[in-house]
Motif scaffolding. Structure first.
Motif, mmCIF file in Angstrom:
data_model
loop_
_atom_site.group_PDB
_atom_site.id
_atom_site.type_symbol
_atom_site.label_atom_id
_atom_site.label_comp_id
_atom_site.label_asym_id
_atom_site.label_seq_id
_atom_site.Cartn_x
_atom_site.Cartn_y
_atom_site.Cartn_z
ATOM 1 N N LEU A 153 0.821 -1.212 0.000
ATOM 2 C CA LEU A 153 0.000 0.000 0.000
ATOM 3 C C LEU A 153 0.852 1.258 0.000
ATOM 4 O O LEU A 153 0.410 2.322 -0.441
ATOM 5 N N ARG A 154 2.065 1.143 0.486
ATOM 6 C CA ARG A 154 2.983 2.287 0.509
ATOM 7 C C ARG A 154 3.794 2.393 -0.776
ATOM 8 O O ARG A 154 4.562 3.341 -0.946
ATOM 9 N N ARG A 155 3.641 1.433 -1.660
ATOM 10 C CA ARG A 155 4.375 1.463 -2.924
ATOM 11 C C ARG A 155 3.828 2.605 -3.784
ATOM 12 O O ARG A 155 2.645 2.659 -4.097
ATOM 13 N N LEU A 156 4.703 3.527 -4.157
ATOM 14 C CA LEU A 156 4.284 4.710 -4.902
ATOM 15 C C LEU A 156 3.867 4.334 -6.318
ATOM 16 O O LEU A 156 4.603 3.644 -7.028
ATOM 17 N N MET A 157 2.694 4.815 -6.736
ATOM 18 C CA MET A 157 2.177 4.557 -8.070
ATOM 19 C C MET A 157 2.412 5.759 -8.981
ATOM 20 O O MET A 157 2.495 6.902 -8.513
ATOM 21 N N PRO A 158 2.487 5.528 -10.303
ATOM 22 C CA PRO A 158 2.543 6.678 -11.213
ATOM 23 C C PRO A 158 1.207 7.416 -11.206
ATOM 24 O O PRO A 158 0.183 6.867 -10.788
ATOM 25 N N THR A 159 1.205 8.660 -11.671
ATOM 26 C CA THR A 159 -0.049 9.399 -11.778
ATOM 27 C C THR A 159 -1.021 8.610 -12.644
ATOM 28 O O THR A 159 -0.664 8.172 -13.741
ATOM 29 N N PRO A 160 -2.237 8.377 -12.183
ATOM 30 C CA PRO A 160 -3.177 7.536 -12.933
ATOM 31 C C PRO A 160 -3.395 8.032 -14.360
ATOM 32 O O PRO A 160 -3.540 9.238 -14.612
ATOM 33 N N GLY A 161 -3.426 7.096 -15.307
ATOM 34 C CA GLY A 161 -3.658 7.411 -16.711
ATOM 35 C C GLY A 161 -4.167 6.193 -17.442
ATOM 36 O O GLY A 161 -4.166 5.077 -16.908
ATOM 37 N N LEU A 162 -4.616 6.376 -18.676
ATOM 38 C CA LEU A 162 -5.187 5.272 -19.438
ATOM 39 C C LEU A 162 -4.125 4.253 -19.841
ATOM 40 O O LEU A 162 -4.328 3.048 -19.745
ATOM 41 N N HIS A 177 -4.981 2.491 -16.296
ATOM 42 C CA HIS A 177 -6.413 2.383 -16.015
ATOM 43 C C HIS A 177 -7.222 2.454 -17.307
ATOM 44 O O HIS A 177 -7.813 3.502 -17.629
ATOM 45 N N PRO A 178 -7.273 1.375 -18.070
ATOM 46 C CA PRO A 178 -8.091 1.367 -19.286
ATOM 47 C C PRO A 178 -9.559 1.592 -18.935
ATOM 48 O O PRO A 178 -10.043 1.117 -17.902
ATOM 49 N N PRO A 179 -10.295 2.320 -19.769
ATOM 50 C CA PRO A 179 -11.718 2.540 -19.486
ATOM 51 C C PRO A 179 -12.489 1.239 -19.557
ATOM 52 O O PRO A 179 -12.260 0.413 -20.439
ATOM 53 N N LEU A 186 -10.913 0.294 -13.290
ATOM 54 C CA LEU A 186 -10.116 -0.880 -13.634
ATOM 55 C C LEU A 186 -8.646 -0.507 -13.650
ATOM 56 O O LEU A 186 -8.270 0.552 -14.158
ATOM 57 N N ALA A 187 -7.802 -1.367 -13.094
ATOM 58 C CA ALA A 187 -6.355 -1.212 -13.193
ATOM 59 C C ALA A 187 -5.766 -2.501 -13.744
ATOM 60 O O ALA A 187 -6.156 -3.604 -13.337
ATOM 61 N N VAL A 188 -4.827 -2.356 -14.684
ATOM 62 C CA VAL A 188 -4.114 -3.500 -15.256
ATOM 63 C C VAL A 188 -2.624 -3.220 -15.143
ATOM 64 O O VAL A 188 -2.169 -2.118 -15.463
ATOM 65 N N ARG A 195 6.691 -1.213 -23.503
ATOM 66 C CA ARG A 195 5.258 -0.946 -23.590
ATOM 67 C C ARG A 195 4.419 -2.230 -23.549
ATOM 68 O O ARG A 195 4.760 -3.241 -24.154
ATOM 69 N N VAL A 196 3.310 -2.132 -22.828
ATOM 70 C CA VAL A 196 2.296 -3.184 -22.820
ATOM 71 C C VAL A 196 0.964 -2.555 -23.181
ATOM 72 O O VAL A 196 0.540 -1.572 -22.558
ATOM 73 N N ASP A 197 0.301 -3.089 -24.215
ATOM 74 C CA ASP A 197 -1.028 -2.625 -24.586
ATOM 75 C C ASP A 197 -2.086 -3.377 -23.779
ATOM 76 O O ASP A 197 -1.822 -4.447 -23.222
ATOM 77 N N VAL A 198 -3.291 -2.827 -23.736
ATOM 78 C CA VAL A 198 -4.423 -3.492 -23.094
ATOM 79 C C VAL A 198 -5.587 -3.504 -24.069
ATOM 80 O O VAL A 198 -5.907 -2.485 -24.678
ATOM 81 N N GLU A 199 -6.208 -4.657 -24.203
ATOM 82 C CA GLU A 199 -7.407 -4.766 -25.034
ATOM 83 C C GLU A 199 -8.522 -5.408 -24.220
ATOM 84 O O GLU A 199 -8.357 -6.519 -23.703
ATOM 85 N N VAL A 200 -9.638 -4.683 -24.070
ATOM 86 C CA VAL A 200 -10.806 -5.247 -23.403
ATOM 87 C C VAL A 200 -11.577 -6.046 -24.444
ATOM 88 O O VAL A 200 -12.216 -5.489 -25.332
ATOM 89 N N VAL A 201 -11.464 -7.359 -24.341
ATOM 90 C CA VAL A 201 -12.079 -8.253 -25.326
ATOM 91 C C VAL A 201 -13.578 -8.327 -25.107
ATOM 92 O O VAL A 201 -14.364 -8.243 -26.033
ATOM 93 N N GLN A 202 -13.963 -8.501 -23.874
ATOM 94 C CA GLN A 202 -15.386 -8.570 -23.516
ATOM 95 C C GLN A 202 -15.626 -7.534 -22.446
ATOM 96 O O GLN A 202 -15.231 -7.694 -21.300
ATOM 97 N N GLY A 203 -16.252 -6.437 -22.822
ATOM 98 C CA GLY A 203 -16.474 -5.347 -21.885
ATOM 99 C C GLY A 203 -17.887 -5.334 -21.372
ATOM 100 O O GLY A 203 -18.723 -6.144 -21.758
#
Length: 228
Positions: A153-162, A177-179, A186-188, A195-203
């Motif tokens: 919980l103390r691990r610093l995260m980057p500023t939230p973004g897509l 945070h993909p929509p 949602l966080a992935v 780079r890692v892309d994210v694809e929501v196959v079934q939304g």
């Protein structure tokens, strides 16, 4: 159901389903679907097990031995989300947006830099911003294979973004945070130096995000904060 588009890029795929607490377990159904699509085998050939820490394992048996697919599961009220990735470890976390004492929770659990950032955010969206940080920590912990143990919980995260961004620190982990749908955060996360892309196959669709389950809400969030 969405169609799976497999590209040559490192991609984390996300499936979403209703979770009414019945059988078969909807998470198992989605894990088999992910395994079949990403490993190129029939769903009946996909084997579901768990590792020593209780994390789900998806694999198919080949002549040379078992082939595993990195997967992660998250649940919130009436909803189950499964992420799968062929390029390396993956983590996922989902939360429904609801009233929360965001600053009080952040004061108790988050590092000072995140507390200050959250305090400067517009009050109207502060709960969502808090949930973005929280789900990011959960997803990163899953991608690292240790959850929120050892100060997660103390691990610093980057500023939230897509898009997935590098987590500050020495380990090459990315989170974003993909929509997903109205009322959900949602966080992935992926263990990757590039780079890692994210694809929501079934939304979400057909009223999915609005549906409520009669089962107890499953969430890692503390719901009561006493004192500071």
């Amino acid at each position: 159901m969405g169609q799976l588009t497999v590209s040559g890029r490192d991609t984390a795929y996300v499936w979403v389903g209703r979770d009414t607490g019945g059988q078969p377990d909807p998470a198992a159904v989605l894990l088999r679907r992910a395994g079949a699509l990403l490993l190129g085998r029939a769903e009946t050939a996909v084997v579901l097990t768990h590792d020593s820490a209780g994390r789900p394992v998806v694999q198919v048996d080949e002549v040379t031995g078992p082939v595993e697919l990195a997967v992660s599961v998250s649940r919130t009220a009436g909803l189950v989300v499964v992420a799968a990735r062929r390029g390396g470890a993956v983590g996922v976390d989902v939360e429904r947006i609801r009233p929360l004492p965001a600053l009080a929770l952040a004061h108790r659990w988050f590092p000072p830099a995140e507390l200050a950032w959250l305090g400067d955010r517009p009050e109207a969206g502060r709960t969502v911003d808090f949930l973005r940080l929280w789900t990011a920590k959960e997803a990163v912990g899953k991608a690292l294979g240790r959850g929120l143990r050892d100060g997660g919980l103390r691990r610093l995260m980057p500023t939230p973004g897509l898009s997935l961004r590098l987590v500050p620190g020495v380990e090459p982990v990315r989170v974003g945070h993909p929509p997903l749908g109205e009322g959900l955060v949602l966080a992935v996360a992926g263990y990757a130096a590039t780079r890692v892309d994210v694809e929501v196959v079934q939304g979400p669709g057909h009223g999915l995000t609005a549906e409520r389950s009669a089962s107890v809400e499953r969430t890692s969030l503390p719901v009561v904060v006493r004192g500071n």
